[in-house]
Scaffold this motif. Structure first.
Motif, PDB file in Angstrom:
ATOM      1  N   MET A   1       0.844  -1.180   0.000  1.00 17.07           N
ATOM      2  CA  MET A   1       0.000   0.000   0.000  1.00 17.07           C
ATOM      3  C   MET A   1       0.891   1.245   0.000  1.00 17.07           C
ATOM      4  N   SER A   2       0.385   2.276  -0.601  1.00 18.19           N
ATOM      5  CA  SER A   2       1.118   3.541  -0.692  1.00 18.19           C
ATOM      6  C   SER A   2       0.968   4.346   0.596  1.00 18.19           C
ATOM      7  N   ASN A   3       2.099   4.683   1.210  1.00 16.91           N
ATOM      8  CA  ASN A   3       2.056   5.524   2.410  1.00 16.91           C
ATOM      9  C   ASN A   3       1.509   6.898   2.088  1.00 16.91           C
ATOM     10  N   PHE A   4       1.859   7.431   0.897  1.00 18.93           N
ATOM     11  CA  PHE A   4       1.360   8.745   0.509  1.00 18.93           C
ATOM     12  C   PHE A   4      -0.152   8.714   0.343  1.00 18.93           C
ATOM     13  N   MET A   5      -0.672   7.668  -0.277  1.00 25.19           N
ATOM     14  CA  MET A   5      -2.119   7.560  -0.464  1.00 25.19           C
ATOM     15  C   MET A   5      -2.832   7.529   0.888  1.00 25.19           C
ATOM     16  N   LEU A   6      -2.319   6.725   1.810  1.00 26.80           N
ATOM     17  CA  LEU A   6      -2.939   6.633   3.127  1.00 26.80           C
ATOM     18  C   LEU A   6      -2.835   7.962   3.879  1.00 26.80           C
ATOM     19  N   LYS A   7      -1.689   8.621   3.774  1.00 29.82           N
ATOM     20  CA  LYS A   7      -1.523   9.928   4.419  1.00 29.82           C
ATOM     21  C   LYS A   7      -2.503  10.939   3.823  1.00 29.82           C
ATOM     22  N   ASN A   8      -2.680  10.877   2.522  1.00 34.19           N
ATOM     23  CA  ASN A   8      -3.609  11.761   1.841  1.00 34.19           C
ATOM     24  C   ASN A   8      -5.041  11.510   2.335  1.00 34.19           C
ATOM     25  N   TYR A   9      -5.414  10.245   2.452  1.00 34.47           N
ATOM     26  CA  TYR A   9      -6.757   9.925   2.943  1.00 34.47           C
ATOM     27  C   TYR A   9      -6.909  10.343   4.403  1.00 34.47           C
ATOM     28  N   ASN A  10      -5.869  10.121   5.202  1.00 32.14           N
ATOM     29  CA  ASN A  10      -5.927  10.533   6.612  1.00 32.14           C
ATOM     30  C   ASN A  10      -6.089  12.046   6.736  1.00 32.14           C
ATOM     31  N   TYR A  11      -5.477  12.792   5.807  1.00 29.74           N
ATOM     32  CA  TYR A  11      -5.696  14.243   5.777  1.00 29.74           C
ATOM     33  C   TYR A  11      -7.176  14.539   5.546  1.00 29.74           C
ATOM     34  N   HIS A  12      -7.789  13.841   4.612  1.00 33.51           N
ATOM     35  CA  HIS A  12      -9.212  14.020   4.295  1.00 33.51           C
ATOM     36  C   HIS A  12     -10.070  13.817   5.553  1.00 33.51           C
ATOM     37  N   VAL A  13      -9.771  12.762   6.292  1.00 33.21           N
ATOM     38  CA  VAL A  13     -10.509  12.465   7.522  1.00 33.21           C
ATOM     39  C   VAL A  13     -10.278  13.573   8.550  1.00 33.21           C
ATOM     40  N   TRP A  14      -9.035  13.996   8.704  1.00 24.69           N
ATOM     41  CA  TRP A  14      -8.679  15.068   9.642  1.00 24.69           C
ATOM     42  C   TRP A  14      -9.424  16.359   9.283  1.00 24.69           C
ATOM     43  N   ALA A  15      -9.419  16.703   7.997  1.00 24.21           N
ATOM     44  CA  ALA A  15     -10.063  17.946   7.554  1.00 24.21           C
ATOM     45  C   ALA A  15     -11.568  17.892   7.783  1.00 24.21           C
ATOM     46  N   ASN A  16     -12.180  16.753   7.523  1.00 22.68           N
ATOM     47  CA  ASN A  16     -13.620  16.623   7.800  1.00 22.68           C
ATOM     48  C   ASN A  16     -13.887  16.797   9.289  1.00 22.68           C
ATOM     49  N   HIS A  17     -13.018  16.226  10.107  1.00 17.20           N
ATOM     50  CA  HIS A  17     -13.163  16.390  11.565  1.00 17.20           C
ATOM     51  C   HIS A  17     -13.089  17.864  11.952  1.00 17.20           C
ATOM     52  N   ARG A  18     -12.191  18.605  11.329  1.00 15.62           N
ATOM     53  CA  ARG A  18     -12.064  20.043  11.618  1.00 15.62           C
ATOM     54  C   ARG A  18     -13.363  20.785  11.287  1.00 15.62           C
ATOM     55  N   VAL A  19     -13.979  20.425  10.177  1.00 15.01           N
ATOM     56  CA  VAL A  19     -15.252  21.057   9.792  1.00 15.01           C
ATOM     57  C   VAL A  19     -16.322  20.729  10.827  1.00 15.01           C
ATOM     58  N   PHE A  20     -16.420  19.466  11.213  1.00 13.60           N
ATOM     59  CA  PHE A  20     -17.429  19.098  12.211  1.00 13.60           C
ATOM     60  C   PHE A  20     -17.160  19.774  13.550  1.00 13.60           C
TER      61      PHE A  20
END
Length: 171
Positions: A1-20
């Motif tokens: 698995m790509s570490n960059f891909m997972l980091k990118n997805y984890n950013y997405h989750v983090w950013a959604n959390h910030r909005v909530f």
């Protein structure tokens, strides 16, 4: 698995959390307030974001276009009456499902085909689908910040660089 891909997805989750987290600081009715914008309300924008993330994850897991289309109607109906807390819980559950799926993927560059009755067949890979999910979320988080400003509130700060600062803090 790509570490960059997972980091990118984890950013997405983090950013959604910030909005909530930002929305939780405001009166609940703020997310339902009607606007003339990309979405009729912030709630509708959040439902759209969830639906698109769910659609792509379902496609990655092998669901057909017809299966996905029939389920999205039910998802939108179910989410229509959800509170902000319930929406956030749904986002968290979906993110965990996606992270579990991604952790089991060995080849993120392998070709996957997504047939669509009008657009044809998209030949892509998991890495590119995750990039789309992240880009789509970033775009609509920007819409939500703009909508909050129209309502007289500050938006959520969810730029990627802030994520990097937070996850790379030296302790």
């Amino acid at each position: 698995m790509s570490n960059f891909m997972l980091k990118n997805y984890n950013y997405h989750v983090w950013a959604n959390h910030r909005v909530f987290a930002r929305l939780a600081e405001l009166p609940e009715e703020t997310v339902h307030q009607e606007l003339k914008d990309v979405f009729p309300s912030i709630h509708a924008g959040l439902v759209h974001m969830y639906r698109v993330d769910w659609v792509w994850l379902s496609g990655l897991k092998g669901s057909s276009f017809e299966e996905i289309r029939s389920q999205t109607v039910k998802i939108v109906e179910k989410m229509a009456g959800m509170t902000l807390k319930e929406l956030e819980a749904a986002f968290i559950e979906l993110a965990e499902d996606c992270q579990n799926f991604l952790s089991g993927v060995e080849d993120v560059q392998g070709t996957i085909r997504f047939p669509h009755p009008i657009l044809g067949v998209l030949a892509t890979n998991i890495n590119e689908v995750i990039q789309h999910i992240v880009n789509h979320g970033t775009y609509h988080r920007g819409n939500i910040s703009s909508m909050l400003r129209q309502l007289g509130h500050a938006g959520a700060s969810s730029d990627y660089v802030f994520y990097l600062y937070e996850v790379n803090q030296v302790k």
